[in-house]
Design a protein around this motif. Structure first.
Motif, PDB file in Angstrom:
ATOM      1  N   LEU A   1      -0.868  14.252  15.506  1.00 52.43           N
ATOM      2  CA  LEU A   1      -0.594  12.902  15.995  1.00 52.43           C
ATOM      3  C   LEU A   1       0.163  12.084  14.945  1.00 52.43           C
ATOM      4  N   ALA A   2      -0.267  12.164  13.695  1.00 56.02           N
ATOM      5  CA  ALA A   2       0.420  11.426  12.625  1.00 56.02           C
ATOM      6  C   ALA A   2       1.866  11.898  12.489  1.00 56.02           C
ATOM      7  N   LYS A   3       2.075  13.196  12.558  1.00 60.56           N
ATOM      8  CA  LYS A   3       3.424  13.760  12.452  1.00 60.56           C
ATOM      9  C   LYS A   3       4.305  13.248  13.594  1.00 60.56           C
ATOM     10  N   PHE A   4       3.764  13.222  14.806  1.00 60.40           N
ATOM     11  CA  PHE A   4       4.518  12.736  15.955  1.00 60.40           C
ATOM     12  C   PHE A   4       4.867  11.253  15.803  1.00 60.40           C
ATOM     13  N   LEU A   5       3.897  10.460  15.394  1.00 57.74           N
ATOM     14  CA  LEU A   5       4.113   9.015  15.302  1.00 57.74           C
ATOM     15  C   LEU A   5       5.025   8.629  14.142  1.00 57.74           C
ATOM     16  N   ARG A   6       5.029   9.410  13.079  1.00 58.75           N
ATOM     17  CA  ARG A   6       5.782   9.052  11.870  1.00 58.75           C
ATOM     18  C   ARG A   6       7.097   9.804  11.711  1.00 58.75           C
ATOM     19  N   GLN A   7       7.535  10.532  12.752  1.00 60.86           N
ATOM     20  CA  GLN A   7       8.811  11.245  12.640  1.00 60.86           C
ATOM     21  C   GLN A   7       9.973  10.289  12.442  1.00 60.86           C
ATOM     22  N   LYS A   8       9.864   9.138  13.024  1.00 64.11           N
ATOM     23  CA  LYS A   8      10.919   8.116  12.897  1.00 64.11           C
ATOM     24  C   LYS A   8      10.346   6.951  12.096  1.00 64.11           C
ATOM     25  N   GLN A   9      11.122   6.448  11.159  1.00 67.32           N
ATOM     26  CA  GLN A   9      10.647   5.341  10.332  1.00 67.32           C
ATOM     27  C   GLN A   9      10.850   3.979  10.989  1.00 67.32           C
ATOM     28  N   ASP A  10      11.604   3.945  12.060  1.00 67.96           N
ATOM     29  CA  ASP A  10      11.901   2.717  12.792  1.00 67.96           C
ATOM     30  C   ASP A  10      10.616   2.212  13.476  1.00 67.96           C
ATOM     31  N   ILE A  11      10.247   0.965  13.226  1.00 67.07           N
ATOM     32  CA  ILE A  11       9.024   0.388  13.797  1.00 67.07           C
ATOM     33  C   ILE A  11       9.084   0.359  15.315  1.00 67.07           C
ATOM     34  N   ALA A  12      10.225   0.017  15.868  1.00 67.36           N
ATOM     35  CA  ALA A  12      10.369  -0.025  17.329  1.00 67.36           C
ATOM     36  C   ALA A  12      10.185   1.364  17.931  1.00 67.36           C
ATOM     37  N   GLN A  13      10.720   2.378  17.270  1.00 63.89           N
ATOM     38  CA  GLN A  13      10.566   3.760  17.755  1.00 63.89           C
ATOM     39  C   GLN A  13       9.099   4.186  17.697  1.00 63.89           C
ATOM     40  N   ARG A  14       8.374   3.790  16.647  1.00 67.66           N
ATOM     41  CA  ARG A  14       6.948   4.126  16.547  1.00 67.66           C
ATOM     42  C   ARG A  14       6.168   3.479  17.679  1.00 67.66           C
ATOM     43  N   LYS A  15       6.493   2.240  17.989  1.00 69.24           N
ATOM     44  CA  LYS A  15       5.823   1.552  19.099  1.00 69.24           C
ATOM     45  C   LYS A  15       6.086   2.265  20.419  1.00 69.24           C
ATOM     46  N   ARG A  16       7.319   2.734  20.622  1.00 70.00           N
ATOM     47  CA  ARG A  16       7.642   3.479  21.842  1.00 70.00           C
ATOM     48  C   ARG A  16       6.845   4.785  21.899  1.00 70.00           C
ATOM     49  N   ARG A  17       6.701   5.436  20.766  1.00 66.78           N
ATOM     50  CA  ARG A  17       5.946   6.699  20.721  1.00 66.78           C
ATOM     51  C   ARG A  17       4.461   6.461  21.017  1.00 66.78           C
ATOM     52  N   LEU A  18       3.924   5.355  20.592  1.00 68.71           N
ATOM     53  CA  LEU A  18       2.522   5.034  20.888  1.00 68.71           C
ATOM     54  C   LEU A  18       2.291   4.824  22.384  1.00 68.71           C
ATOM     55  N   ALA A  19       3.324   4.395  23.091  1.00 73.52           N
ATOM     56  CA  ALA A  19       3.196   4.121  24.522  1.00 73.52           C
ATOM     57  C   ALA A  19       3.389   5.366  25.390  1.00 73.52           C
ATOM     58  N   ILE A  20       3.862   6.460  24.799  1.00 75.29           N
ATOM     59  CA  ILE A  20       4.125   7.693  25.549  1.00 75.29           C
ATOM     60  C   ILE A  20       2.801   8.350  25.932  1.00 75.29           C
ATOM     61  N   SER A  21       2.765   8.957  27.106  1.00 76.16           N
ATOM     62  CA  SER A  21       1.563   9.688  27.521  1.00 76.16           C
ATOM     63  C   SER A  21       1.456  10.990  26.728  1.00 76.16           C
ATOM     64  N   VAL A  22       0.247  11.495  26.635  1.00 77.92           N
ATOM     65  CA  VAL A  22       0.016  12.769  25.954  1.00 77.92           C
ATOM     66  C   VAL A  22       0.894  13.844  26.588  1.00 77.92           C
ATOM     67  N   SER A  23       0.930  13.875  27.918  1.00 81.50           N
ATOM     68  CA  SER A  23       1.704  14.874  28.640  1.00 81.50           C
ATOM     69  C   SER A  23       3.187  14.826  28.274  1.00 81.50           C
ATOM     70  N   ASP A  24       3.769  13.640  28.283  1.00 79.35           N
ATOM     71  CA  ASP A  24       5.193  13.511  27.975  1.00 79.35           C
ATOM     72  C   ASP A  24       5.486  13.891  26.525  1.00 79.35           C
ATOM     73  N   ALA A  25       4.582  13.550  25.623  1.00 79.99           N
ATOM     74  CA  ALA A  25       4.781  13.896  24.211  1.00 79.99           C
ATOM     75  C   ALA A  25       4.726  15.411  24.013  1.00 79.99           C
ATOM     76  N   ILE A  26       3.839  16.086  24.735  1.00 79.60           N
ATOM     77  CA  ILE A  26       3.752  17.548  24.647  1.00 79.60           C
ATOM     78  C   ILE A  26       5.013  18.178  25.246  1.00 79.60           C
TER      79      ILE A  26
END
Length: 136
Positions: free
Chosen positions: A59-84
């Motif tokens: 989870l940390a690796k997925f959330l921190r792949q991009k250093q952009d704060i806006a991109q991290r917020k978008r990643r937090l909103a993604i469903s588990v299914s879509d992230a997989i």
């Protein structure tokens, strides 16, 4: 508890799980609130279903792949299914066992990850979770 020899005697019953439709922000909150290193997910793709584990590292690796704060917020909103499905969120197929399995049979399977205890007849039904800590 020295005379107890079965997994059912040591497992944590009714563990917290993640669902594929939930946003990663909720999963992150559950992991942080409960101090989990892993959270179980029932991965179902229509034909096959199996239990998997999402790790805090994954989870940390997925959330921190991009250093952009806006991109991290978008990643937090993604469903588990879509992230997989994106291939960027790593999950690991979980080892499972029965509540009547012996500790001696289950202990070698731990390999630094929890083992999920499932119902024999309905393996999609999660009964508990067990770690090396539970056997100490």
């Amino acid at each position: 508890m020295g005379e107890k020899t079965m997994v059912r005697d040591f497992m944590v019953r009714d563990p917290v799980t993640s669902f594929l439709w939930q946003p990663l922000s909720f999963i992150r909150e559950q992991m942080l609130t409960n101090g989990f290193s892993f959270i179980p997910i029932l991965k179902a793709d229509g034909v096959d279903s199996y239990w998997a584990l999402l790790s805090e590292y994954g989870l940390a690796k997925f959330l921190r792949q991009k250093q952009d704060i806006a991109q991290r917020k978008r990643r937090l909103a993604i469903s588990v299914s879509d992230a997989i499905k994106s291939g960027e969120l790593e999950i690991v197929k979980a080892e499972t066992c029965s509540p009547t399995d012996s500790i001696q049979d289950v202990l070698p399977k731990l390999r630094n990850m929890p083992i999920l205890v499932v119902e024999d007849v309905h393996p999609d039904r999660l009964l508990g979770i067990v770690t090396a800590f539970d056997f100490m």
